[in-house]
Scaffold this motif. Sequence first.
Motif, PDB file in Angstrom:
ATOM      1  N   UNK A  34       0.916  -1.165  -0.022  1.00 28.56           N
ATOM      2  CA  UNK A  34       0.138  -0.014  -0.111  1.00 28.56           C
ATOM      3  C   UNK A  34       0.891   1.252  -0.065  1.00 28.56           C
ATOM      4  N   UNK A  35       2.082   1.147   0.764  1.00 31.80           N
ATOM      5  CA  UNK A  35       2.910   2.398   0.836  1.00 31.80           C
ATOM      6  C   UNK A  35       3.098   2.635  -0.508  1.00 31.80           C
ATOM      7  N   UNK A  36       3.576   1.925  -1.433  1.00 30.78           N
ATOM      8  CA  UNK A  36       3.876   2.123  -2.857  1.00 30.78           C
ATOM      9  C   UNK A  36       2.719   2.700  -3.759  1.00 30.78           C
ATOM     10  N   UNK A  37       1.698   1.859  -3.514  1.00 35.63           N
ATOM     11  CA  UNK A  37       0.400   2.416  -4.344  1.00 35.63           C
ATOM     12  C   UNK A  37      -0.237   3.571  -4.037  1.00 35.63           C
ATOM     13  N   UNK A  38      -0.217   3.870  -2.573  1.00 39.14           N
ATOM     14  CA  UNK A  38      -0.527   5.460  -2.356  1.00 39.14           C
ATOM     15  C   UNK A  38       0.216   6.310  -2.844  1.00 39.14           C
ATOM     16  N   UNK A  39       1.531   6.058  -2.901  1.00 38.97           N
ATOM     17  CA  UNK A  39       2.399   6.961  -3.434  1.00 38.97           C
ATOM     18  C   UNK A  39       2.366   7.514  -5.121  1.00 38.97           C
ATOM     19  N   UNK A  40       1.792   6.536  -5.646  1.00 37.63           N
ATOM     20  CA  UNK A  40       1.629   6.475  -7.160  1.00 37.63           C
ATOM     21  C   UNK A  40       0.255   7.088  -7.727  1.00 37.63           C
ATOM     22  N   UNK A  41      -0.887   6.513  -6.788  1.00 35.89           N
ATOM     23  CA  UNK A  41      -2.188   6.283  -7.365  1.00 35.89           C
ATOM     24  C   UNK A  41      -2.571   7.838  -7.586  1.00 35.89           C
ATOM     25  N   UNK A  42      -2.208   8.903  -6.944  1.00 35.92           N
ATOM     26  CA  UNK A  42      -2.512  10.369  -7.260  1.00 35.92           C
ATOM     27  C   UNK A  42      -2.303  10.465  -9.008  1.00 35.92           C
ATOM     28  N   UNK A  43      -1.283   9.732  -9.411  1.00 35.64           N
ATOM     29  CA  UNK A  43      -0.960  10.124 -10.750  1.00 35.64           C
ATOM     30  C   UNK A  43      -1.286   8.955 -11.494  1.00 35.64           C
ATOM     31  N   UNK A  44      -1.351   7.690 -11.187  1.00 33.33           N
ATOM     32  CA  UNK A  44      -1.836   6.668 -12.201  1.00 33.33           C
ATOM     33  C   UNK A  44      -3.163   6.016 -11.945  1.00 33.33           C
ATOM     34  N   UNK A  94       0.482  -0.404 -13.258  1.00 35.55           N
ATOM     35  CA  UNK A  94       1.594  -0.403 -12.476  1.00 35.55           C
ATOM     36  C   UNK A  94       1.454  -0.712 -10.983  1.00 35.55           C
ATOM     37  N   UNK A  95       0.258   0.060 -10.477  1.00 38.83           N
ATOM     38  CA  UNK A  95      -0.299  -0.254  -9.016  1.00 38.83           C
ATOM     39  C   UNK A  95      -1.263  -1.148  -8.742  1.00 38.83           C
ATOM     40  N   UNK A  96      -2.054  -1.434  -9.912  1.00 43.92           N
ATOM     41  CA  UNK A  96      -3.143  -2.539  -9.571  1.00 43.92           C
ATOM     42  C   UNK A  96      -2.700  -3.808  -8.766  1.00 43.92           C
ATOM     43  N   UNK A  97      -3.665  -4.125  -8.262  1.00 44.06           N
ATOM     44  CA  UNK A  97      -3.436  -5.759  -7.480  1.00 44.06           C
ATOM     45  C   UNK A  97      -4.721  -6.566  -7.910  1.00 44.06           C
ATOM     46  N   UNK A  98      -4.491  -7.835  -7.672  1.00 45.09           N
ATOM     47  CA  UNK A  98      -5.507  -8.932  -7.814  1.00 45.09           C
ATOM     48  C   UNK A  98      -6.195  -8.828  -9.298  1.00 45.09           C
ATOM     49  N   UNK A  99      -7.547  -9.115  -9.322  1.00 41.61           N
ATOM     50  CA  UNK A  99      -8.037  -9.210 -10.435  1.00 41.61           C
ATOM     51  C   UNK A  99      -8.028  -7.989 -11.592  1.00 41.61           C
ATOM     52  N   UNK A 100      -8.199  -6.655 -10.939  1.00 40.49           N
ATOM     53  CA  UNK A 100      -7.953  -5.539 -11.627  1.00 40.49           C
ATOM     54  C   UNK A 100      -6.826  -5.613 -12.155  1.00 40.49           C
ATOM     55  N   UNK A 101      -5.779  -5.922 -11.596  1.00 41.25           N
ATOM     56  CA  UNK A 101      -4.217  -5.897 -12.370  1.00 41.25           C
ATOM     57  C   UNK A 101      -4.272  -7.022 -13.390  1.00 41.25           C
ATOM     58  N   UNK A 102      -4.780  -8.160 -13.230  1.00 42.88           N
ATOM     59  CA  UNK A 102      -4.978  -9.368 -14.289  1.00 42.88           C
ATOM     60  C   UNK A 102      -5.488  -8.941 -15.659  1.00 42.88           C
ATOM     61  N   UNK A 103      -6.591  -8.270 -15.310  1.00 39.18           N
ATOM     62  CA  UNK A 103      -7.546  -7.906 -16.613  1.00 39.18           C
ATOM     63  C   UNK A 103      -6.786  -6.756 -17.141  1.00 39.18           C
ATOM     64  N   UNK A 104      -6.188  -5.646 -16.419  1.00 36.08           N
ATOM     65  CA  UNK A 104      -5.556  -4.590 -17.293  1.00 36.08           C
ATOM     66  C   UNK A 104      -4.176  -5.362 -18.136  1.00 36.08           C
ATOM     67  N   UNK A 105      -3.533  -6.173 -17.321  1.00 32.98           N
ATOM     68  CA  UNK A 105      -2.353  -6.487 -18.000  1.00 32.98           C
ATOM     69  C   UNK A 105      -2.540  -7.269 -19.094  1.00 32.98           C
ATOM     70  N   UNK A 106      -3.846  -8.089 -19.332  1.00 35.19           N
ATOM     71  CA  UNK A 106      -4.191  -8.589 -20.484  1.00 35.19           C
ATOM     72  C   UNK A 106      -4.412  -7.644 -21.309  1.00 35.19           C
ATOM     73  N   UNK A 107      -5.293  -6.659 -20.963  1.00 40.53           N
ATOM     74  CA  UNK A 107      -5.457  -5.613 -22.002  1.00 40.53           C
ATOM     75  C   UNK A 107      -4.538  -4.939 -22.792  1.00 40.53           C
TER      76      UNK A 107
END
Length: 463
Positions: free
Chosen positions: A83-93, A98-111
């Motif tokens: 979370x410390x990493x995700x929180x630092x970058x999510x205002x931008x991305x 790059x910061x998503x986790x779990x099924x949201x990340x999987x779907x984006x990576x495929x897309x």
Amino acid sequence: MNLAETTPPRYRPPAPVPSGNLGTFLKVLLSRDANLLTALPRRVFDVLMGERVIGDRRLYIINHPETAREVMVERAANYPKAAVFVDALSPLVGDGVFVANGSSWRRQRDMIRPAMSGIALSRAYPHMGAAVADCVARVAAQARAGKPFALDAELSHVTADVVFRTIFSEPIEAEEAMTVFEAFARFQVLSDQLAPWKLLYSGRPPTPPQAAGFRAACAAIRGTLGRMVDRRLASGAAAGRDIADALIGATDPETGRAFTREELVDQIAVFFLAGHETTASMLTWALVILANLPGATARIRAEADALGQGEPSLEALQAGLPYTKRVLREVLRLYPPVGFLVRSPLAPDKVRRWTLQPGDLVVVSPWVIHRHRGFWKDPDLFDPDRFLPERAADIPKDAYIPFGLGPRICPGAAFATVESTLLLARLMGNFDITPVSPASIQPSARLTIRPNGTVLCQARARG
Ligand code: HEM
């Protein structure tokens, strides 16, 4: 001249001599400099895994390549980005790949796969060539003027230009692109200042005064990218033009759903963030190092000159320049732009003799692993020929991880390799580039591992 004999055998490029203990670690973390690299204890480069308690956090560093593989590859699902990493970058991305986790990340990576494919690279290549030619023209102007110029800023400029051209088919000189570029420079400075605060607290850290400027820089970047996305959506995507079109055309393989407008802005911000400072930092180090090595410079120039003056084909670039590529690989070993991969377990997990708990931070560090005493011979020396095929057996599996490892490995590695090979060959082929104050250049862990200040250089056109 036998070029193989001209490389000085023992050159140690700039790096802090590790000496820190817990006291210096905390002092550095809270200082304005906040350069983690100067705080790392010597022992870190010897151990296979270590534990340290900082504030109310337990921090683990995993160096052993097999243990890193267990966590980052085999049990990757239990180790999302912290979370410390995700929180630092999510205002931008936002929730981009790059910061998503779990099924949201999987779907984006495929897309995003089509946007990062070999076909996409061959479409991007002419844009790269145009950006590199503009960079060579700018450096030639600096050489004619005879005045020192900021090498790091020039390389950020050209790599941002490459990203912009390949996403939107527009050069960075366009007004909106420049707005994004300048706001990104502010984002970078402010996120460096905010990072130490976030590391020390496992809960929500207090809001430091820089936070408002940081949010404003993120809003400026996202606002501008959003307007560019809107225009593209309104004009309609033309299949196969650029990364923006590939992202607009991407569909979720399970549901057939496309990215929403916000998701498109997230991904484009990710490409901008992940795709330019990394390559710029690698090339800055390459040029700083090569200024000390006439033998290596001569070998790169021989390969660059063989390319000829016209635009080399992508195939020629991918198949050729073996020494230039070994130099870049060695630069990525000594200065991996992403120096620390930070994860946090979802469920308790036994790793070697420790039981890791949710909330703990797990660090697999390319910076540390690439300089580990147990895995590399002369780890601090610059030796591109350690990557010769006949010496490959000397490198333990997974001890070389500049692009990460496991399912989240960098999808832009091929893109970055082509781009950096072309840029290095063109810059070295056309110029002598010499730092004005080489002794003052030291690496610093910021958003990427970069030189600690502006790298002023003098360029001279090669006769
Ligand atoms: C020398 C250049 C580069 C280096 C060293 C590098 C390194 C990395 C590393 C280490 C990661 C994994 C981070 C982690 O696991 O925590 C990563 C992820 C990523 N990189 Fe790169 N990168 C480079 C260039 C690029 C380029 C040019 C692009 C795009 C054009 C790109 C796009 C991405 C994306 C989208 C991710 C997120 C992947 C995911 O989480 O699934 N990178 N990069």
